[in-house]
Design a protein around this motif. Structure first.
Motif, short mmCIF file in Angstrom:
data_model
loop_
_atom_site.label_atom_id
_atom_site.label_comp_id
_atom_site.label_asym_id
_atom_site.label_seq_id
_atom_site.Cartn_x
_atom_site.Cartn_y
_atom_site.Cartn_z
N GLY A 147 -5.29 -7.91 82.54
CA GLY A 147 -5.66 -9.23 83.05
C GLY A 147 -5.28 -10.33 82.09
N ASN A 148 -6.16 -11.30 81.95
CA ASN A 148 -5.89 -12.44 81.08
C ASN A 148 -6.26 -12.17 79.63
OD1 ASN A 148 -4.95 -14.10 83.18
ND2 ASN A 148 -7.04 -14.62 83.77
N GLY A 149 -6.71 -10.94 79.32
CA GLY A 149 -7.11 -10.65 77.97
C GLY A 149 -5.96 -10.38 77.02
N GLU A 150 -4.77 -10.16 77.54
CA GLU A 150 -3.61 -9.84 76.72
C GLU A 150 -2.46 -10.76 77.06
OE1 GLU A 150 -1.24 -5.80 75.27
OE2 GLU A 150 -2.25 -5.85 77.22
N ALA A 151 -1.78 -11.26 76.02
CA ALA A 151 -0.66 -12.17 76.21
C ALA A 151 0.59 -11.39 76.58
CB ALA A 151 -0.42 -12.98 74.94
N TRP A 152 1.32 -11.88 77.58
CA TRP A 152 2.54 -11.25 78.05
C TRP A 152 3.70 -12.22 77.91
CZ3 TRP A 152 2.87 -6.28 80.51
CH2 TRP A 152 1.64 -5.62 80.61
N VAL A 153 4.91 -11.66 77.81
CA VAL A 153 6.12 -12.48 77.74
C VAL A 153 7.17 -11.89 78.68
CG1 VAL A 153 5.77 -13.33 75.40
CG2 VAL A 153 6.95 -11.15 75.76
N SER A 154 8.09 -12.75 79.10
CA SER A 154 9.22 -12.31 79.92
C SER A 154 10.42 -12.14 79.00
CB SER A 154 9.53 -13.35 81.00
OG SER A 154 8.40 -13.60 81.80
N VAL A 155 11.09 -11.01 79.10
CA VAL A 155 12.25 -10.75 78.26
C VAL A 155 13.42 -10.28 79.13
CG1 VAL A 155 10.83 -10.16 76.26
CG2 VAL A 155 11.62 -8.34 77.78
N PHE A 156 14.61 -10.59 78.65
CA PHE A 156 15.84 -10.14 79.30
C PHE A 156 16.61 -9.28 78.31
CE2 PHE A 156 20.42 -10.71 80.10
CZ PHE A 156 20.49 -10.16 81.37
N MET A 157 16.87 -8.05 78.67
CA MET A 157 17.61 -7.13 77.81
C MET A 157 19.06 -7.08 78.27
SD MET A 157 16.91 -3.13 76.89
CE MET A 157 17.59 -2.56 78.45
N PRO A 158 19.99 -7.70 77.53
CA PRO A 158 21.40 -7.71 77.95
C PRO A 158 22.06 -6.36 77.72
CG PRO A 158 21.17 -8.76 75.82
CD PRO A 158 19.78 -8.42 76.27
N CYS A 159 23.08 -6.09 78.51
CA CYS A 159 23.86 -4.86 78.37
C CYS A 159 25.12 -5.16 77.57
CB CYS A 159 24.22 -4.29 79.74
SG CYS A 159 22.80 -3.66 80.67
N ALA A 160 25.55 -4.18 76.81
CA ALA A 160 26.80 -4.31 76.05
C ALA A 160 27.94 -3.66 76.84
CB ALA A 160 26.65 -3.64 74.68
N PRO A 161 29.16 -4.24 76.85
CA PRO A 161 29.53 -5.46 76.13
C PRO A 161 29.44 -6.72 76.99
CG PRO A 161 31.49 -4.39 76.96
CD PRO A 161 30.34 -3.56 77.43
N ASN A 162 28.81 -6.63 78.16
CA ASN A 162 28.70 -7.77 79.07
C ASN A 162 27.26 -8.25 79.10
OD1 ASN A 162 28.92 -9.69 81.04
ND2 ASN A 162 29.24 -8.26 82.73
N PRO A 163 26.91 -9.27 78.32
CA PRO A 163 25.52 -9.71 78.23
C PRO A 163 25.03 -10.48 79.46
CG PRO A 163 26.91 -11.14 76.91
CD PRO A 163 27.80 -10.04 77.43
N THR A 164 25.92 -10.72 80.43
CA THR A 164 25.46 -11.42 81.63
C THR A 164 24.74 -10.47 82.58
OG1 THR A 164 27.59 -11.05 82.73
CG2 THR A 164 27.33 -13.09 81.47
N THR A 165 24.82 -9.18 82.32
CA THR A 165 24.08 -8.19 83.11
C THR A 165 23.04 -7.54 82.21
OG1 THR A 165 25.62 -6.40 82.61
CG2 THR A 165 26.08 -7.74 84.55
N GLY A 166 21.96 -7.07 82.80
CA GLY A 166 20.92 -6.45 82.00
C GLY A 166 19.68 -6.18 82.82
N PHE A 167 18.56 -6.12 82.14
CA PHE A 167 17.29 -5.79 82.77
C PHE A 167 16.24 -6.84 82.39
CE2 PHE A 167 19.64 -1.91 81.95
CZ PHE A 167 19.64 -1.30 83.19
N PHE A 168 15.37 -7.13 83.35
CA PHE A 168 14.29 -8.09 83.13
C PHE A 168 12.98 -7.34 83.05
CE2 PHE A 168 10.90 -10.60 85.16
CZ PHE A 168 10.79 -11.61 84.22
N PHE A 169 12.17 -7.66 82.01
CA PHE A 169 10.90 -6.99 81.81
C PHE A 169 9.79 -8.00 81.58
CE2 PHE A 169 14.03 -3.96 80.06
CZ PHE A 169 13.74 -2.84 80.82
N LEU A 170 8.58 -7.59 81.94
CA LEU A 170 7.35 -8.27 81.52
C LEU A 170 6.66 -7.34 80.55
CD1 LEU A 170 6.06 -9.70 84.92
CD2 LEU A 170 7.05 -10.99 83.04
N LEU A 171 6.50 -7.79 79.30
CA LEU A 171 5.94 -6.93 78.27
C LEU A 171 4.79 -7.62 77.55
CD1 LEU A 171 9.19 -5.56 76.55
CD2 LEU A 171 7.67 -4.32 78.09
#
Length: 210
Positions: A147-171
């Motif tokens: 819930g609201n007890g823990e701080a979360w961030v949005s991150v984008f993990m780029p793929c090599a060698p093309n950083p325009t593609t990747g994965f989106f996570f909430l961690l």
């Protein structure tokens, strides 16, 4: 002889690829813009050769004029009318709003997109470079584990060698290790698959000690 060849390749390779990408981009813009320009205004109508980049110049001038007129009262009124019209179109409405939000976030001078770089454990036992974006909205965050007890961030993990593609996570924020390097340095690291390591640390304002 072999060393001379490699030296020449190192010197000319980046220049050739850069020029090729610039030329490809110019041709791509020309191909999109020129069909909308009346034939009588095209330089090749009066010249025996084509002028590459004419469409790009027209596109830059056109976008600048649109931005200028949009900044005044009349322009803002027309934009609002156009947005109301799109808002009443079921399928187009969602696409337009999503694209507008993405463009506003990326190109806004006060935006928070990708200002920090971090490390996350992915896959398990390995660490990956990620770009840290905005925190999730309360609507999303309150439904995440903890819930609201823990701080979360949005991150984008780029793929090599093309950083325009990747994965989106909430961690959870605690699971992201912030790195004191710039986004540009991290991008070079990803594109080169680790061959170009950051030589100096670029400490951001958020990580700079007070």
């Amino acid at each position: 002889m072999h060393s001379y060849f490699l030296t020449g390749l190192v010197v000319t390779g980046p220049v050739a690829i850069t020029l090729y990408l610039i030329w490809t981009f110019i041709q791509w813009v020309d191909g999109w813009v020129k069909p909308f320009i009346p034939v009588r205004y095209l330089p090749e109508t009066y010249l025996p050769f084509q002028i590459p980049g004419f469409g790009l110049v027209v596109a830059i001038i056109g976008l600048t004029l649109i931005g200028f007129f949009t900044a005044n009262l009349v322009g803002r009124t027309l934009v609002r009318l156009g947005e109301k019209l799109l808002d009443r179109t079921p399928v187009v409405r969602g696409i337009y709003k999503a694209l507008k939000q993405v463009f506003s976030t990326i190109f806004s001078q006060s935006g928070t997109s990708f200002r920090k770089v971090g490390l996350v454990e992915f896959p398990q036992g390995a660490w990956s470079i990620v770009f840290i974006s905005a925190e999730p909205s309360p609507v999303v965050e309150e439904r995440l584990p903890g819930g609201n007890g823990e701080a979360w961030v949005s991150v984008f993990m780029p793929c090599a060698p093309n950083p325009t593609t990747g994965f989106f996570f909430l961690l959870p924020k605690a699971k992201v290790i912030e790195l004191p390097i710039s986004v540009e340095q991290a991008t070079k690291l990803v594109i080169s698959a680790g061959l170009i390591q950051p030589e100096t640390l670029t400490v951001s304002e958020e990580l700079r000690p007070s």
